[in-house]
Design a protein around this motif. Sequence first.
Motif, PDB file in Angstrom:
ATOM      1  N   GLY A   1     -15.437 -21.555  11.341  1.00 19.63           N
ATOM      2  CA  GLY A   1     -15.563 -22.840  12.018  1.00 19.63           C
ATOM      3  C   GLY A   1     -14.224 -23.372  12.445  1.00 19.63           C
ATOM      4  N   PRO A   2     -14.253 -24.420  13.289  1.00 23.75           N
ATOM      5  CA  PRO A   2     -13.005 -24.940  13.837  1.00 23.75           C
ATOM      6  C   PRO A   2     -12.178 -25.744  12.858  1.00 23.75           C
ATOM      7  CG  PRO A   2     -14.868 -26.250  14.602  1.00 23.75           C
ATOM      8  CD  PRO A   2     -15.440 -25.077  13.849  1.00 23.75           C
ATOM      9  N   GLY A   3     -12.746 -26.076  11.689  1.00 25.53           N
ATOM     10  CA  GLY A   3     -11.981 -26.857  10.722  1.00 25.53           C
ATOM     11  C   GLY A   3     -11.883 -28.325  11.081  1.00 25.53           C
ATOM     12  N   ASN A   4     -12.731 -28.778  12.011  1.00 25.83           N
ATOM     13  CA  ASN A   4     -12.682 -30.182  12.409  1.00 25.83           C
ATOM     14  C   ASN A   4     -13.216 -31.108  11.320  1.00 25.83           C
ATOM     15  OD1 ASN A   4     -11.747 -29.205  14.840  1.00 25.83           O
ATOM     16  ND2 ASN A   4     -13.690 -29.437  15.908  1.00 25.83           N
ATOM     17  N   LEU A   5     -14.206 -30.652  10.551  1.00 28.89           N
ATOM     18  CA  LEU A   5     -14.786 -31.484   9.506  1.00 28.89           C
ATOM     19  C   LEU A   5     -14.478 -30.978   8.099  1.00 28.89           C
ATOM     20  CD1 LEU A   5     -18.323 -32.286  10.967  1.00 28.89           C
ATOM     21  CD2 LEU A   5     -16.259 -33.671  11.048  1.00 28.89           C
ATOM     22  N   LYS A   6     -14.068 -29.738   7.985  1.00 30.01           N
ATOM     23  CA  LYS A   6     -13.817 -29.170   6.662  1.00 30.01           C
ATOM     24  C   LYS A   6     -12.603 -28.261   6.738  1.00 30.01           C
ATOM     25  CE  LYS A   6     -15.942 -26.186   3.145  1.00 30.01           C
ATOM     26  NZ  LYS A   6     -17.146 -25.433   2.758  1.00 30.01           N
ATOM     27  N   ASP A   7     -11.710 -28.391   5.758  1.00 23.35           N
ATOM     28  CA  ASP A   7     -10.532 -27.535   5.701  1.00 23.35           C
ATOM     29  C   ASP A   7     -10.963 -26.144   5.215  1.00 23.35           C
ATOM     30  OD1 ASP A   7      -8.088 -26.358   5.483  1.00 23.35           O
ATOM     31  OD2 ASP A   7      -7.329 -27.669   3.902  1.00 23.35           O
ATOM     32  N   VAL A   8     -10.884 -25.172   6.099  1.00 23.24           N
ATOM     33  CA  VAL A   8     -11.342 -23.828   5.760  1.00 23.24           C
ATOM     34  C   VAL A   8     -10.188 -22.892   5.425  1.00 23.24           C
ATOM     35  CG1 VAL A   8     -13.426 -24.057   7.151  1.00 23.24           C
ATOM     36  CG2 VAL A   8     -11.354 -23.131   8.210  1.00 23.24           C
ATOM     37  N   ALA A   9      -8.961 -23.413   5.450  1.00 26.70           N
ATOM     38  CA  ALA A   9      -7.798 -22.540   5.277  1.00 26.70           C
ATOM     39  C   ALA A   9      -7.762 -21.905   3.891  1.00 26.70           C
ATOM     40  CB  ALA A   9      -6.509 -23.324   5.540  1.00 26.70           C
ATOM     41  N   GLY A  10      -8.014 -22.701   2.844  1.00 33.33           N
ATOM     42  CA  GLY A  10      -7.928 -22.166   1.485  1.00 33.33           C
ATOM     43  C   GLY A  10      -8.950 -21.079   1.226  1.00 33.33           C
ATOM     44  N   ILE A  11     -10.200 -21.337   1.583  1.00 30.58           N
ATOM     45  CA  ILE A  11     -11.247 -20.329   1.433  1.00 30.58           C
ATOM     46  C   ILE A  11     -10.914 -19.104   2.269  1.00 30.58           C
ATOM     47  CG2 ILE A  11     -13.662 -19.811   1.965  1.00 30.58           C
ATOM     48  CD1 ILE A  11     -14.319 -22.711   1.239  1.00 30.58           C
ATOM     49  N   GLY A  12     -10.483 -19.340   3.507  1.00 29.38           N
ATOM     50  CA  GLY A  12     -10.190 -18.237   4.404  1.00 29.38           C
ATOM     51  C   GLY A  12      -9.074 -17.346   3.901  1.00 29.38           C
ATOM     52  N   HIS A  13      -8.002 -17.934   3.439  1.00 33.95           N
ATOM     53  CA  HIS A  13      -6.872 -17.138   2.963  1.00 33.95           C
ATOM     54  C   HIS A  13      -7.243 -16.312   1.739  1.00 33.95           C
ATOM     55  CE1 HIS A  13      -3.339 -19.399   5.069  1.00 33.95           C
ATOM     56  NE2 HIS A  13      -4.342 -19.131   5.880  1.00 33.95           N
ATOM     57  N   GLY A  14      -8.039 -16.904   0.843  1.00 32.14           N
ATOM     58  CA  GLY A  14      -8.467 -16.148  -0.333  1.00 32.14           C
ATOM     59  C   GLY A  14      -9.316 -14.952   0.040  1.00 32.14           C
ATOM     60  N   LEU A  15     -10.225 -15.123   0.980  1.00 29.14           N
ATOM     61  CA  LEU A  15     -11.084 -14.018   1.421  1.00 29.14           C
ATOM     62  C   LEU A  15     -10.300 -12.982   2.217  1.00 29.14           C
ATOM     63  CD1 LEU A  15     -14.256 -16.059   2.435  1.00 29.14           C
ATOM     64  CD2 LEU A  15     -14.072 -14.449   0.532  1.00 29.14           C
TER      65      LEU A  15
ATOM     66  N   ARG B   1      -7.375 -28.234  15.492  1.00 29.38           N
ATOM     67  CA  ARG B   1      -6.221 -27.762  14.728  1.00 29.38           C
ATOM     68  C   ARG B   1      -6.481 -26.321  14.340  1.00 29.38           C
ATOM     69  NH1 ARG B   1      -7.064 -30.914   8.900  1.00 29.38           N
ATOM     70  NH2 ARG B   1      -9.202 -30.209   8.541  1.00 29.38           N
ATOM     71  N   ASP B   2      -5.488 -25.483  14.519  1.00 27.41           N
ATOM     72  CA  ASP B   2      -5.635 -24.070  14.208  1.00 27.41           C
ATOM     73  C   ASP B   2      -5.198 -23.796  12.775  1.00 27.41           C
ATOM     74  OD1 ASP B   2      -6.628 -23.298  16.662  1.00 27.41           O
ATOM     75  OD2 ASP B   2      -4.649 -22.946  17.519  1.00 27.41           O
ATOM     76  N   VAL B   3      -5.949 -22.939  12.097  1.00 33.87           N
ATOM     77  CA  VAL B   3      -5.566 -22.506  10.763  1.00 33.87           C
ATOM     78  C   VAL B   3      -4.360 -21.588  10.876  1.00 33.87           C
ATOM     79  CG1 VAL B   3      -6.305 -21.177   8.748  1.00 33.87           C
ATOM     80  CG2 VAL B   3      -7.921 -22.700   9.905  1.00 33.87           C
ATOM     81  N   GLU B   4      -3.366 -21.819  10.047  1.00 31.50           N
ATOM     82  CA  GLU B   4      -2.196 -20.943  10.043  1.00 31.50           C
ATOM     83  C   GLU B   4      -2.584 -19.613   9.401  1.00 31.50           C
ATOM     84  OE1 GLU B   4       2.413 -20.831   8.364  1.00 31.50           O
ATOM     85  OE2 GLU B   4       1.298 -22.725   8.403  1.00 31.50           O
ATOM     86  N   LEU B   5      -2.451 -18.548  10.155  1.00 30.96           N
ATOM     87  CA  LEU B   5      -2.929 -17.246   9.695  1.00 30.96           C
ATOM     88  C   LEU B   5      -1.812 -16.446   9.033  1.00 30.96           C
ATOM     89  CD1 LEU B   5      -5.087 -16.242  12.804  1.00 30.96           C
ATOM     90  CD2 LEU B   5      -5.839 -17.331  10.674  1.00 30.96           C
ATOM     91  N   PRO B   6      -2.158 -15.693   7.996  1.00 30.57           N
ATOM     92  CA  PRO B   6      -1.170 -14.814   7.379  1.00 30.57           C
ATOM     93  C   PRO B   6      -0.731 -13.721   8.358  1.00 30.57           C
ATOM     94  CG  PRO B   6      -3.100 -15.101   5.968  1.00 30.57           C
ATOM     95  CD  PRO B   6      -3.449 -15.650   7.308  1.00 30.57           C
ATOM     96  N   PRO B   7       0.442 -13.146   8.157  1.00 30.22           N
ATOM     97  CA  PRO B   7       0.885 -12.044   9.017  1.00 30.22           C
ATOM     98  C   PRO B   7      -0.117 -10.892   8.980  1.00 30.22           C
ATOM     99  CG  PRO B   7       2.682 -12.828   7.627  1.00 30.22           C
ATOM    100  CD  PRO B   7       1.445 -13.502   7.132  1.00 30.22           C
ATOM    101  N   GLY B   8      -0.350 -10.287  10.120  1.00 28.22           N
ATOM    102  CA  GLY B   8      -1.249  -9.144  10.196  1.00 28.22           C
ATOM    103  C   GLY B   8      -2.667  -9.485  10.585  1.00 28.22           C
ATOM    104  N   VAL B   9      -3.051 -10.755  10.507  1.00 26.69           N
ATOM    105  CA  VAL B   9      -4.393 -11.172  10.927  1.00 26.69           C
ATOM    106  C   VAL B   9      -4.402 -11.361  12.444  1.00 26.69           C
ATOM    107  CG1 VAL B   9      -6.153 -12.967  10.767  1.00 26.69           C
ATOM    108  CG2 VAL B   9      -4.902 -12.257   8.718  1.00 26.69           C
ATOM    109  N   LEU B  10      -5.390 -10.769  13.101  1.00 32.25           N
ATOM    110  CA  LEU B  10      -5.464 -10.837  14.553  1.00 32.25           C
ATOM    111  C   LEU B  10      -6.274 -12.054  14.988  1.00 32.25           C
ATOM    112  CD1 LEU B  10      -6.270  -7.081  15.386  1.00 32.25           C
ATOM    113  CD2 LEU B  10      -4.035  -8.215  15.366  1.00 32.25           C
ATOM    114  N   PRO B  11      -5.706 -12.947  15.802  1.00 37.22           N
ATOM    115  CA  PRO B  11      -6.490 -14.065  16.322  1.00 37.22           C
ATOM    116  C   PRO B  11      -7.351 -13.608  17.502  1.00 37.22           C
ATOM    117  CG  PRO B  11      -4.252 -14.206  17.128  1.00 37.22           C
ATOM    118  CD  PRO B  11      -4.295 -13.010  16.203  1.00 37.22           C
TER     119      PRO B  11
END
Length: 370
Positions: free
Chosen positions: A210-224, A245-255
């Motif tokens: 999801g776009p993260g407009n209503l819920k911060d998905v960064a923590g769940i996303g990074h763990g997965l 707002r874009d989630v900051e992606l770890p190195p190596g993840v393709l947007p």
Amino acid sequence: MTVLPPADNCQSTAEFPRVLFFNVNGSGMGHLNRCLSYARRLRGRARPVFFSLASAIEIIEEMGFEADYFVSPYWSSNSTFAWNSELAVRFGMVLERVRPDAIVFDGTWPFQGFLAACEAYGSPALVWSNRGLLKEGAKTVPVDEARFDLVIQPGELGAHESEVELARGGKRAVVPPVCLLEDDEVLDRAAARGALSLPQNGRFVLFALGPGNLKDVAGIGHGLIRLFESAGFQVVWVRAPISVRDVELPPGVLPLTVYPLARYLRAFDAFVGAAGYNACCELVQSGVPSLLVPNGELADDQTRRARMVADVMPAVVSACETDEQRGAAVGELLEMLNVNRSRPAGIPLNGASLAAEKILALAMGRERRH
């Protein structure tokens, strides 16, 4: 951004009935996606025009449809009264210009400004596309369905077409799940990977939390992400067109920014995402094994919908809020990856076509109430 091109049509649209779509701007792309689903089935038989509160209006235009944009109340600094007053004027101007034979509103809450403009114009046919499956105790909408000639309820998995009469002569129609694409428009694995310039070999997992407009998905996303990378997957992360707002992606993840995403789902070995209406319908259509992470902050019951998906195809449902939950969910999904991806029999996904036929009948006056 990739979009489906408009179909060739040598016949002038001037002689077609005009259908004006009003889609609200939700937490995701659902309202816009459903209106586009209907409009695509009407191409060549009607002239679809859009009045959109969704910021991704370029998608509508690139699909070959006319569109006007009006700012959503969620992004406006005006008071509710002032915003509805301006909406009534703006939408009234569009009504005078387009002179539609039918108006289709897709949203949970028909705005007072919208209804006032329709009443002042004297709308010949009014349709409300209103997705159901709200949570228990969710706010009820203080708008009488009887104000509409037709209420379309896009059904959940397993829904079949049905109709009931409303007061004042209108109808409420349930249709099967609504998908943007027909089955033959969904690319197979090789074609989808080629279209996305992904190598034919290798294991790829698509994240669409999801776009993260209503819920911060960064923590769940990074763990997965860490878990899938440890299992040998290349992670691809979808950037939603309406994200603020874009989630900051770890190195190596393709947007990845692509629309419609459903066209390319089979490029991936697995899918990780929220259990929105569009995503769940499209996952069943494509058959890609999935980890569904319901968003509990929305009005619709995503947990219940996710379990419907898990009942008919390889899918795991988990909140994924802790390391333990994420580890267990990913482990369960990995065990499912060799399961046959074919769609189970008896699950219709033709709701868009059925809804379009009902809209067209109204626009042409065949089923208009008196």
